[in-house]
Design a protein around this motif. Structure first.
Motif, PDB file in Angstrom:
ATOM      1  N   PHE A 177       0.880  -1.167   0.000  1.00 39.97           N
ATOM      2  CA  PHE A 177       0.000   0.000   0.000  1.00 39.97           C
ATOM      3  C   PHE A 177       0.917   1.217   0.000  1.00 39.97           C
ATOM      4  O   PHE A 177       1.907   1.270   0.741  1.00 39.97           O
ATOM      5  CB  PHE A 177      -0.884   0.025   1.246  1.00 39.97           C
ATOM      6  CG  PHE A 177      -1.934  -1.046   1.279  1.00 39.97           C
ATOM      7  CD1 PHE A 177      -3.030  -0.973   0.435  1.00 39.97           C
ATOM      8  CD2 PHE A 177      -1.824  -2.118   2.145  1.00 39.97           C
ATOM      9  CE1 PHE A 177      -4.009  -1.962   0.461  1.00 39.97           C
ATOM     10  CE2 PHE A 177      -2.789  -3.107   2.177  1.00 39.97           C
ATOM     11  CZ  PHE A 177      -3.889  -3.037   1.326  1.00 39.97           C
ATOM     12  N   GLN A 178       0.611   2.202  -0.801  1.00 39.10           N
ATOM     13  CA  GLN A 178       1.472   3.376  -0.894  1.00 39.10           C
ATOM     14  C   GLN A 178       1.623   4.017   0.477  1.00 39.10           C
ATOM     15  O   GLN A 178       0.647   4.346   1.131  1.00 39.10           O
ATOM     16  CB  GLN A 178       0.894   4.387  -1.893  1.00 39.10           C
ATOM     17  CG  GLN A 178       0.920   3.901  -3.326  1.00 39.10           C
ATOM     18  CD  GLN A 178       0.345   4.907  -4.293  1.00 39.10           C
ATOM     19  OE1 GLN A 178      -0.035   6.012  -3.916  1.00 39.10           O
ATOM     20  NE2 GLN A 178       0.272   4.540  -5.557  1.00 39.10           N
ATOM     21  N   GLY A 179       2.877   4.164   0.885  1.00 37.90           N
ATOM     22  CA  GLY A 179       3.168   4.820   2.151  1.00 37.90           C
ATOM     23  C   GLY A 179       3.189   3.916   3.360  1.00 37.90           C
ATOM     24  O   GLY A 179       3.361   4.396   4.484  1.00 37.90           O
ATOM     25  N   GLU A 180       3.098   2.606   3.184  1.00 36.96           N
ATOM     26  CA  GLU A 180       3.016   1.742   4.357  1.00 36.96           C
ATOM     27  C   GLU A 180       4.347   1.594   5.087  1.00 36.96           C
ATOM     28  O   GLU A 180       4.381   1.175   6.240  1.00 36.96           O
ATOM     29  CB  GLU A 180       2.459   0.366   3.996  1.00 36.96           C
ATOM     30  CG  GLU A 180       3.368  -0.547   3.225  1.00 36.96           C
ATOM     31  CD  GLU A 180       2.745  -1.943   3.094  1.00 36.96           C
ATOM     32  OE1 GLU A 180       3.169  -2.825   3.860  1.00 36.96           O
ATOM     33  OE2 GLU A 180       1.854  -2.137   2.249  1.00 36.96           O
ATOM     34  N   ASP A 181       5.455   1.945   4.439  1.00 34.62           N
ATOM     35  CA  ASP A 181       6.770   1.796   5.077  1.00 34.62           C
ATOM     36  C   ASP A 181       7.412   3.141   5.414  1.00 34.62           C
ATOM     37  O   ASP A 181       8.599   3.194   5.754  1.00 34.62           O
ATOM     38  CB  ASP A 181       7.703   1.012   4.148  1.00 34.62           C
ATOM     39  CG  ASP A 181       7.132  -0.340   3.773  1.00 34.62           C
ATOM     40  OD1 ASP A 181       7.034  -1.200   4.666  1.00 34.62           O
ATOM     41  OD2 ASP A 181       6.761  -0.518   2.592  1.00 34.62           O
ATOM     42  N   THR A 182       6.648   4.202   5.306  1.00 35.29           N
ATOM     43  CA  THR A 182       7.212   5.542   5.471  1.00 35.29           C
ATOM     44  C   THR A 182       7.982   5.695   6.774  1.00 35.29           C
ATOM     45  O   THR A 182       9.158   6.097   6.776  1.00 35.29           O
ATOM     46  CB  THR A 182       6.092   6.604   5.400  1.00 35.29           C
ATOM     47  OG1 THR A 182       5.456   6.542   4.113  1.00 35.29           O
ATOM     48  CG2 THR A 182       6.667   8.004   5.603  1.00 35.29           C
ATOM     49  N   ILE A 183       7.364   5.405   7.881  1.00 32.10           N
ATOM     50  CA  ILE A 183       7.996   5.645   9.182  1.00 32.10           C
ATOM     51  C   ILE A 183       9.235   4.778   9.359  1.00 32.10           C
ATOM     52  O   ILE A 183      10.293   5.267   9.796  1.00 32.10           O
ATOM     53  CB  ILE A 183       6.980   5.414  10.310  1.00 32.10           C
ATOM     54  CG1 ILE A 183       5.907   6.505  10.267  1.00 32.10           C
ATOM     55  CG2 ILE A 183       7.672   5.389  11.663  1.00 32.10           C
ATOM     56  CD1 ILE A 183       4.795   6.324  11.283  1.00 32.10           C
ATOM     57  N   ASN A 184       9.142   3.503   9.007  1.00 30.30           N
ATOM     58  CA  ASN A 184      10.288   2.606   9.186  1.00 30.30           C
ATOM     59  C   ASN A 184      11.486   3.038   8.358  1.00 30.30           C
ATOM     60  O   ASN A 184      12.629   3.023   8.833  1.00 30.30           O
ATOM     61  CB  ASN A 184       9.900   1.172   8.842  1.00 30.30           C
ATOM     62  CG  ASN A 184       8.986   0.547   9.871  1.00 30.30           C
ATOM     63  OD1 ASN A 184       8.962   0.974  11.023  1.00 30.30           O
ATOM     64  ND2 ASN A 184       8.226  -0.453   9.470  1.00 30.30           N
ATOM     65  N   VAL A 185      11.250   3.423   7.101  1.00 25.10           N
ATOM     66  CA  VAL A 185      12.369   3.819   6.245  1.00 25.10           C
ATOM     67  C   VAL A 185      12.966   5.145   6.723  1.00 25.10           C
ATOM     68  O   VAL A 185      14.191   5.318   6.716  1.00 25.10           O
ATOM     69  CB  VAL A 185      11.919   3.906   4.776  1.00 25.10           C
ATOM     70  CG1 VAL A 185      13.055   4.451   3.903  1.00 25.10           C
ATOM     71  CG2 VAL A 185      11.490   2.530   4.270  1.00 25.10           C
ATOM     72  N   LEU A 186      12.130   6.077   7.153  1.00 25.04           N
ATOM     73  CA  LEU A 186      12.653   7.339   7.674  1.00 25.04           C
ATOM     74  C   LEU A 186      13.524   7.102   8.912  1.00 25.04           C
ATOM     75  O   LEU A 186      14.573   7.739   9.079  1.00 25.04           O
ATOM     76  CB  LEU A 186      11.501   8.285   8.011  1.00 25.04           C
ATOM     77  CG  LEU A 186      10.756   8.895   6.809  1.00 25.04           C
ATOM     78  CD1 LEU A 186       9.504   9.627   7.275  1.00 25.04           C
ATOM     79  CD2 LEU A 186      11.658   9.827   6.017  1.00 25.04           C
TER      80      LEU A 186
END
Length: 380
Positions: A348-357
């Motif tokens: 889903f678009q944006g599902e890894d945002t926090i982890n990658v940041l």
């Protein structure tokens, strides 16, 4: 297995078509591909049915927001490859052109994928696969006598685009790992679709190819290289080019054996084709499949996309695998050391945002400020 590209990190500035396929091919072979998507999307009960999203992670970044380019540049500091498929000049206006990226990572390989290329009189124009292959001679050579037929978007977008880009990226990555110096790849679908037509251009220059469809050896003109309808409305694909295979075709069809001596006599092709067509109409597709499967006549059934995963050869090799609720092509090619596998389904678009940041060093407080400012989003 993690795959031969384990340890390679790829930043993909999300687009449509050939760019995501290039990223998928790299991800399938073990690369850590991070898709930079424009906005987060809600997590629905079912995963998207999009094979191009598999094996990747997704970070939602609003690239038009002030300061957003700096976030992506932070990712680039630790990346090996960046892929973008914008029109020429767009990445530069976003602050993510090659100069900006190489300023933070001089060893990064920067891949640019477009239809017309970065230069030339059509570079800024819109287009699609059919347009790109129309000016390289490829489209004119494919189809029926009366008109060209678009070969889906396989020739321009994928063969001339995605595959050529991946080839260029891997070549530049080998050099970057030796020299420490990155590169910029200008992968144009016009260039790529022309390159894969090399043999056909050579045949034409040698007088062995005519500029007419269905008049040549492998364009449906030869009666021993075309598709024939069966009695049940199916089709069989015939590719008996070599004389020994053609002899087996004649035997399987119970056709006139005298055709063997006339195989390459083009004056005989219309009559030969008519006889073959009549013969194929006497049995069903499955009956012909059973008759030819154990021979070297180069005859095979034409399967649709629902049938293909169930073919015994594809089943034996695991050519298709179930993921996200439907059969999709497995990672390719294969390696003696072990093959890559499906590590995860479509994102889903944006599902890894926090982890990658967090991986690139942002604190929880910084991430929350970026979310509040509309620079990034997290799929919920």
């Amino acid at each position: 297995m993690s795959g031969p590209l384990d340890g390679v990190r790829v930043i993909e500035l999300a687009g449509i078509g050939p760019g995501p396929l290039a990223g998928q091919l790299l991800a399938d072979l073990g690369a850590d591909v991070i898709s930079i998507d424009r906005k987060a999307e809600p997590r629905l009960p079912d995963r998207p049915k999009d094979a191009n999203r598999r094996n990747k992670r997704s970070v939602a970044v609003n690239l038009k927001a002030e300061g957003a380019a700096d976030i992506v540049l932070r990712f680039c500091e630790r990346a090996d490859i960046l892929i973008e498929g914008y029109r020429p000049g767009v990445a530069e206006r976003l602050g993510l052109g090659p100069d900006a990226v190489h300023a933070v990572n001089s060893a990064l390989v920067y891949g640019r994928l477009t239809g017309w290329g970065q230069t030339g009189p059509l570079a800024a124009r819109a287009g699609h696969d059919i347009n790109y292959i129309s000016i390289t001679g490829a489209l004119a050579a494919i189809g029926e006598t009366g008109r060209p037929v678009p070969p889906l978007n396989l020739v321009g977008d994928y063969a001339g685009g995605s595959l050529m880009l991946v080839f260029g990226l891997m070549a530049a990555l080998v050099r970057a790992r030796t020299t420490g110096k990155g590169d910029v790849i200008d992968a144009a679908m016009t260039d790529g679709s022309a390159a894969i037509m090399s043999l056909i251009h050579s045949l034409r220059a040698s007088g062995l190819w005519q500029d007419r469809r269905e008049a040549n050896l492998i364009d449906g003109g030869a009666p021993f290289y075309r598709c024939y309808e069966t009695s049940d409305g199916g089709f069989m694909a015939v590719g008996a080019i070599e004389p020994q295979f053609f002899a087996e075709l004649l035997n399987g069809l119970a056709a006139d054996p005298s055709w063997a001596a006339k195989q390459y006599d083009q004056a005989e092709w219309p009559a030969m084709q008519e006889e073959f067509a009549k013969a194929f109409k006497t049995r069903t597709r499955d009956e012909w499949t059973g008759r030819f499967e154990a021979t070297d006549a180069c005859v095979s059934p034409v399967l649709d996309m629902a049938e293909a995963p169930r073919h015994p050869h594809n089943e034996a090799r695991g050519t298709f695998r179930e993921l996200d609720g439907y059969p999709q092509p497995a990672p390719s090619p294969r390696f003696a050391s072990g093959n890559a596998d499906f590590r995860r389904g479509a994102f889903f678009q944006g599902e890894d945002t926090i982890n990658v940041l967090k991986e690139v060093g942002y604190s929880a407080e910084e991430i929350q400020r970026m979310i509040d400012a509309g620079q990034v989003g997290q799929s919920q």
